[in-house]
Scaffold this active site. Structure first.
Site, mmCIF file in Angstrom:
data_model
loop_
_atom_site.group_PDB
_atom_site.id
_atom_site.type_symbol
_atom_site.label_atom_id
_atom_site.label_comp_id
_atom_site.label_asym_id
_atom_site.label_seq_id
_atom_site.Cartn_x
_atom_site.Cartn_y
_atom_site.Cartn_z
ATOM 1 N N ASP A 1 19.213 48.534 79.930
ATOM 2 C CA ASP A 1 19.605 47.302 79.231
ATOM 3 C C ASP A 1 21.016 47.511 78.681
ATOM 4 O OD1 ASP A 1 19.944 45.205 77.479
ATOM 5 O OD2 ASP A 1 17.988 45.435 76.508
ATOM 6 N N ALA B 1 26.458 41.653 84.467
ATOM 7 C CA ALA B 1 25.114 41.461 83.889
ATOM 8 C C ALA B 1 25.143 40.372 82.825
ATOM 9 C CB ALA B 1 24.605 42.767 83.281
ATOM 10 N N ALA B 2 24.236 39.425 82.942
ATOM 11 C CA ALA B 2 24.182 38.322 81.977
ATOM 12 C C ALA B 2 22.908 37.524 82.202
ATOM 13 C CB ALA B 2 25.382 37.387 82.170
ATOM 14 N N THR C 1 33.115 32.727 83.417
ATOM 15 C CA THR C 1 32.842 31.458 84.107
ATOM 16 C C THR C 1 33.814 30.370 83.654
ATOM 17 O OG1 THR C 1 31.232 29.651 84.162
ATOM 18 C CG2 THR C 1 31.052 31.128 82.310
ATOM 19 N N ASP C 2 34.059 29.401 84.538
ATOM 20 C CA ASP C 2 34.896 28.252 84.140
ATOM 21 C C ASP C 2 34.208 27.397 83.079
ATOM 22 O OD1 ASP C 2 32.914 27.140 85.757
ATOM 23 O OD2 ASP C 2 34.304 26.026 87.045
ATOM 24 N N LYS D 1 29.094 33.136 76.852
ATOM 25 C CA LYS D 1 30.119 33.726 77.727
ATOM 26 C C LYS D 1 31.496 33.654 77.059
ATOM 27 C CE LYS D 1 29.688 35.128 81.431
ATOM 28 N NZ LYS D 1 29.335 36.484 81.936
ATOM 29 N N ASN E 1 29.257 29.489 92.159
ATOM 30 C CA ASN E 1 29.097 30.254 93.408
ATOM 31 C C ASN E 1 27.887 29.758 94.184
ATOM 32 O OD1 ASN E 1 30.228 33.660 93.040
ATOM 33 N ND2 ASN E 1 30.995 31.872 91.959
ATOM 34 N N PRO F 1 14.869 17.657 92.485
ATOM 35 C CA PRO F 1 15.236 16.985 91.242
ATOM 36 C C PRO F 1 16.750 16.900 91.059
ATOM 37 C CG PRO F 1 14.536 19.249 90.801
ATOM 38 C CD PRO F 1 14.451 19.062 92.277
ATOM 39 N N TYR G 1 19.587 15.682 88.449
ATOM 40 C CA TYR G 1 19.696 15.297 87.033
ATOM 41 C C TYR G 1 20.571 14.061 86.864
ATOM 42 C CZ TYR G 1 18.126 20.145 86.097
ATOM 43 O OH TYR G 1 17.443 21.333 86.056
ATOM 44 N N ARG H 1 20.112 16.684 82.135
ATOM 45 C CA ARG H 1 20.204 17.907 81.332
ATOM 46 C C ARG H 1 20.882 17.575 80.000
ATOM 47 N NH1 ARG H 1 23.630 22.628 84.140
ATOM 48 N NH2 ARG H 1 21.640 23.338 84.962
HETATM 49 P P1 NAD Z 1 22.079 36.438 88.015
HETATM 50 O O1 NAD Z 1 21.275 35.788 86.955
HETATM 51 O O2 NAD Z 1 21.743 36.196 89.459
HETATM 52 O O3 NAD Z 1 22.063 38.022 87.816
HETATM 53 C C1 NAD Z 1 22.187 38.628 86.556
HETATM 54 C C2 NAD Z 1 21.779 40.089 86.690
HETATM 55 O O4 NAD Z 1 21.956 40.709 85.391
HETATM 56 C C3 NAD Z 1 20.304 40.282 87.070
HETATM 57 O O5 NAD Z 1 20.189 41.270 88.077
HETATM 58 C C4 NAD Z 1 19.641 40.757 85.774
HETATM 59 O O6 NAD Z 1 18.541 41.616 85.996
HETATM 60 C C5 NAD Z 1 20.798 41.481 85.090
HETATM 61 N N1 NAD Z 1 20.637 41.538 83.628
HETATM 62 C C6 NAD Z 1 20.309 40.521 82.790
HETATM 63 N N2 NAD Z 1 20.212 40.971 81.515
HETATM 64 C C7 NAD Z 1 20.528 42.300 81.561
HETATM 65 C C8 NAD Z 1 20.635 43.299 80.566
HETATM 66 N N3 NAD Z 1 20.378 43.027 79.275
HETATM 67 N N4 NAD Z 1 20.996 44.547 80.941
HETATM 68 C C9 NAD Z 1 21.236 44.844 82.246
HETATM 69 N N5 NAD Z 1 21.142 43.919 83.237
HETATM 70 C C10 NAD Z 1 20.794 42.664 82.899
HETATM 71 O O7 NAD Z 1 23.585 36.016 87.705
HETATM 72 P P2 NAD Z 1 24.794 35.699 88.712
HETATM 73 O O8 NAD Z 1 24.720 34.282 89.126
HETATM 74 O O9 NAD Z 1 24.867 36.762 89.728
HETATM 75 O O10 NAD Z 1 26.026 35.828 87.703
HETATM 76 C C11 NAD Z 1 26.666 37.072 87.499
HETATM 77 C C12 NAD Z 1 27.804 36.896 86.512
HETATM 78 O O11 NAD Z 1 28.742 35.951 87.018
HETATM 79 C C13 NAD Z 1 27.358 36.377 85.151
HETATM 80 O O12 NAD Z 1 28.084 37.080 84.157
HETATM 81 C C14 NAD Z 1 27.730 34.907 85.174
HETATM 82 O O13 NAD Z 1 28.021 34.448 83.874
HETATM 83 C C15 NAD Z 1 28.968 34.921 86.052
HETATM 84 N N6 NAD Z 1 29.227 33.688 86.803
HETATM 85 C C16 NAD Z 1 28.255 33.131 87.592
HETATM 86 C C17 NAD Z 1 28.548 31.989 88.333
HETATM 87 C C18 NAD Z 1 27.531 31.377 89.261
HETATM 88 O O14 NAD Z 1 27.800 30.333 89.875
HETATM 89 N N7 NAD Z 1 26.352 31.965 89.446
HETATM 90 C C19 NAD Z 1 29.811 31.398 88.256
HETATM 91 C C20 NAD Z 1 30.771 31.998 87.432
HETATM 92 C C21 NAD Z 1 30.470 33.133 86.735
HETATM 93 P P1 TYD Z 2 23.286 24.867 88.375
HETATM 94 O O1 TYD Z 2 23.078 25.364 89.761
HETATM 95 O O2 TYD Z 2 22.204 25.092 87.367
HETATM 96 O O3 TYD Z 2 24.680 25.481 87.872
HETATM 97 P P2 TYD Z 2 25.558 25.110 86.538
HETATM 98 O O4 TYD Z 2 24.681 24.457 85.556
HETATM 99 O O5 TYD Z 2 26.015 26.454 86.086
HETATM 100 O O6 TYD Z 2 26.684 24.239 87.022
HETATM 101 O O7 TYD Z 2 23.567 23.319 88.419
HETATM 102 C C1 TYD Z 2 24.605 22.776 89.226
HETATM 103 C C2 TYD Z 2 24.625 21.285 88.990
HETATM 104 O O8 TYD Z 2 23.421 20.721 89.524
HETATM 105 C C3 TYD Z 2 24.640 20.895 87.522
HETATM 106 O O9 TYD Z 2 25.469 19.738 87.361
HETATM 107 C C4 TYD Z 2 23.201 20.562 87.198
HETATM 108 C C5 TYD Z 2 22.672 20.024 88.519
HETATM 109 N N1 TYD Z 2 21.244 20.292 88.810
HETATM 110 C C6 TYD Z 2 20.415 19.248 89.232
HETATM 111 O O10 TYD Z 2 20.849 18.089 89.362
HETATM 112 N N2 TYD Z 2 19.105 19.530 89.497
HETATM 113 C C7 TYD Z 2 18.588 20.785 89.364
HETATM 114 O O11 TYD Z 2 17.359 20.976 89.599
HETATM 115 C C8 TYD Z 2 19.457 21.846 88.944
HETATM 116 C C9 TYD Z 2 18.915 23.245 88.764
HETATM 117 C C10 TYD Z 2 20.775 21.547 88.676
#
Ligand code: NAD
Ligand code: TYD
Length: 340
Positions: free
Chosen positions: A62, A85-86, A128-129, A159, A185, A210, A212, A278
């Site tokens: 952790d 990690a997040a 993140t943005d 964040k 992403n 779904p 939103y 949401r």
């Molecule tokens: P994710 O939820 O898929 O993965 C998060 C990982 O962190 C998991 O493997 C989880 O087990 C681990 N984790 C959570 N809590 C932990 C802890 N306390 N200690 C150790 N490990 C822990 O997330 P993701 O989508 O891969 O995002 C990764 C990073 O990129 C995050 O910091 C997120 O804020 C950032 N980010 C994500 C997106 C996106 O579109 N997904 C966009 C911009 C930035």
């Molecule tokens: P999401 O993938 O949760 O990413 P973020 O909230 O970080 O942008 O959601 C992407 C967009 O899709 C966001 O505007 C919320 C919407 N959304 C839906 O309309 N239905 C859903 O079931 C989910 C999970 C998200």
């Protein structure tokens, strides 16, 4: 010369997992240490093909466990930290914000302390943005690195708080850092609670999707491999203390995204179900990536090529996402979607 050690936190998750695989393949001369708590979002089966490679290591821990993290850093003397990690899902942050503060804020601070005490070469903080808040629908407006932080959800607030801690360790202790702020992403191994993998998995199972509110909210989509390449460049070329926005100019409304997936899969738009919006739903995100492009980065996927590749990956890897959904069914998916 001793092999350089890179600690990747969150390397069992979506983006961190893709990054670990990218680095293990690209840099046999580095030792890649994947540290992850394996929460609901973590999964190691995705690393089966690299787990026997001698430059890959896994540590279950952790990031907020100070004693364990300090001991590990003292023992391994990492050169670089790339921090993914997040807790990452906005919807979960609305129902349960506490764990977002614990992992995203406290966990980041513990890693910063350990990095400072062991004098690492660079700390890359993956943000993140969403920390910039929301844009209106004027297509000529973008987030730049100078846009003020105005996070709207508990996720983005946690964040933004961690970004400010990272900044402060650079100012106060001269810890070498970069912060990256990426748009949404998508791609392989995306956890099926997020819009794109949720839509693909539900459409394939002929279940309602779904959407939103009115579906007009806009996100700026980036293929995860292009994000990994951006972080690689920032790790090696980023100027100390600087923030870099990452995005590929792929703005789409949520409804467009869902309709595109339905069309590629040859299903009916009757699967779309408009549901309650949401809380605090940000209207629009859009990134200006000019500063990162000056370091030589450019995306390789358009949204059209990226979504086609991603859908094909979900068709080819049904076993992976079905096992994740069934593992988390009672904890999450059943509660979330039984009413639609
Ligand atoms: P994710 O939820 O898929 O993965 C998060 C990982 O962190 C998991 O493997 C989880 O087990 C681990 N984790 C959570 N809590 C932990 C802890 N306390 N200690 C150790 N490990 C822990 O997330 P993701 O989508 O891969 O995002 C990764 C990073 O990129 C995050 O910091 C997120 O804020 C950032 N980010 C994500 C997106 C996106 O579109 N997904 C966009 C911009 C930035
Ligand atoms: P999401 O993938 O949760 O990413 P973020 O909230 O970080 O942008 O959601 C992407 C967009 O899709 C966001 O505007 C919320 C919407 N959304 C839906 O309309 N239905 C859903 O079931 C989910 C999970 C998200």
């Amino acid at each position: 010369m001793a092999r350089k050690k890179i600690l990747v936190t969150g390397g069992a998750g979506f983006i961190g997992g893709n990054f670990v695989q990218y680095m293990v393949d690209k840099y046999p001369q580095y030792g890649i240490y994947n540290l992850d708590l394996l929460t609901y979002a973590g999964d190691l089966t995705k690393h089966k093909h690299i787990e026997t490679k001698e430059n890959y290591h896994f540590v279950k821990a952790d990031i907020a466990d100070r004693e364990t993290i300090l001991t590990l850093f003292e023992k391994e003397k990492f050169d670089y930290v790339v921090h993914f990690a997040a807790e990452s899902h906005v919807d979960r942050s609305i129902t349960d914000p506490g764990v977002f503060v614990q992992t995203n804020v406290v966990g980041t601070q513990v890693l910063l302390d350990a990095s400072r005490m062991t004098e690492i070469t660079k700390f890359v903080h993956v943000s993140t943005d969403e920390v910039y808040g929301e844009l209106d629908f004027d297509p000529n407006t973008f987030f730049t690195e100078d846009t003020p932080l105005q996070p709207n959800s508990p996720y983005s607030a946690s964040k933004a708080s961690s970004d400010l801690l990272v900044r402060s360790y650079n100012e106060t202790y001269r810890l070498p850092v970069n912060i990256t702020r990426c748009s949404n992403n998508y791609g392989p191994y995306h956890f099926p609670e997020k819009l794109i993998p949720l839509t693909i998995s539900r459409v394939l199972n002929d279940q309602k999707v779904p959407v939103y509110g009115d579906g007009k909210n806009i996100r700026d989509w980036l293929h995860v491999i292009d994000h990994c390449a951006a972080i690689d460049i920032v790790l090696h070329e980023g100027i100390n203390g600087e923030v870099y926005n990452v995005g590929g100019h792929n703005e789409r409304t949520n409804l467009e995204v869902v309709k595109t997936i339905i069309k590629i899969l040859g299903k009916s738009e009757n699967l779309i179900e408009f549901v309650k919006d949401r809380l605090g739903h940000d209207k629009r995100y859009a990134i200006d990536p000019t500063k990162l492009e000056k370091l030589g980065w450019k995306p390789t996927y358009t949204f059209d090529t990226g979504i086609a590749q991603t859908i094909q990956w979900y068709l080819d890897n049904k076993e992976w996402w079905e096992s994740i959904i069934s593992r988390e069914y009672q904890n999450y998916f059943e509660k979330q979607y039984s009413s639609i």
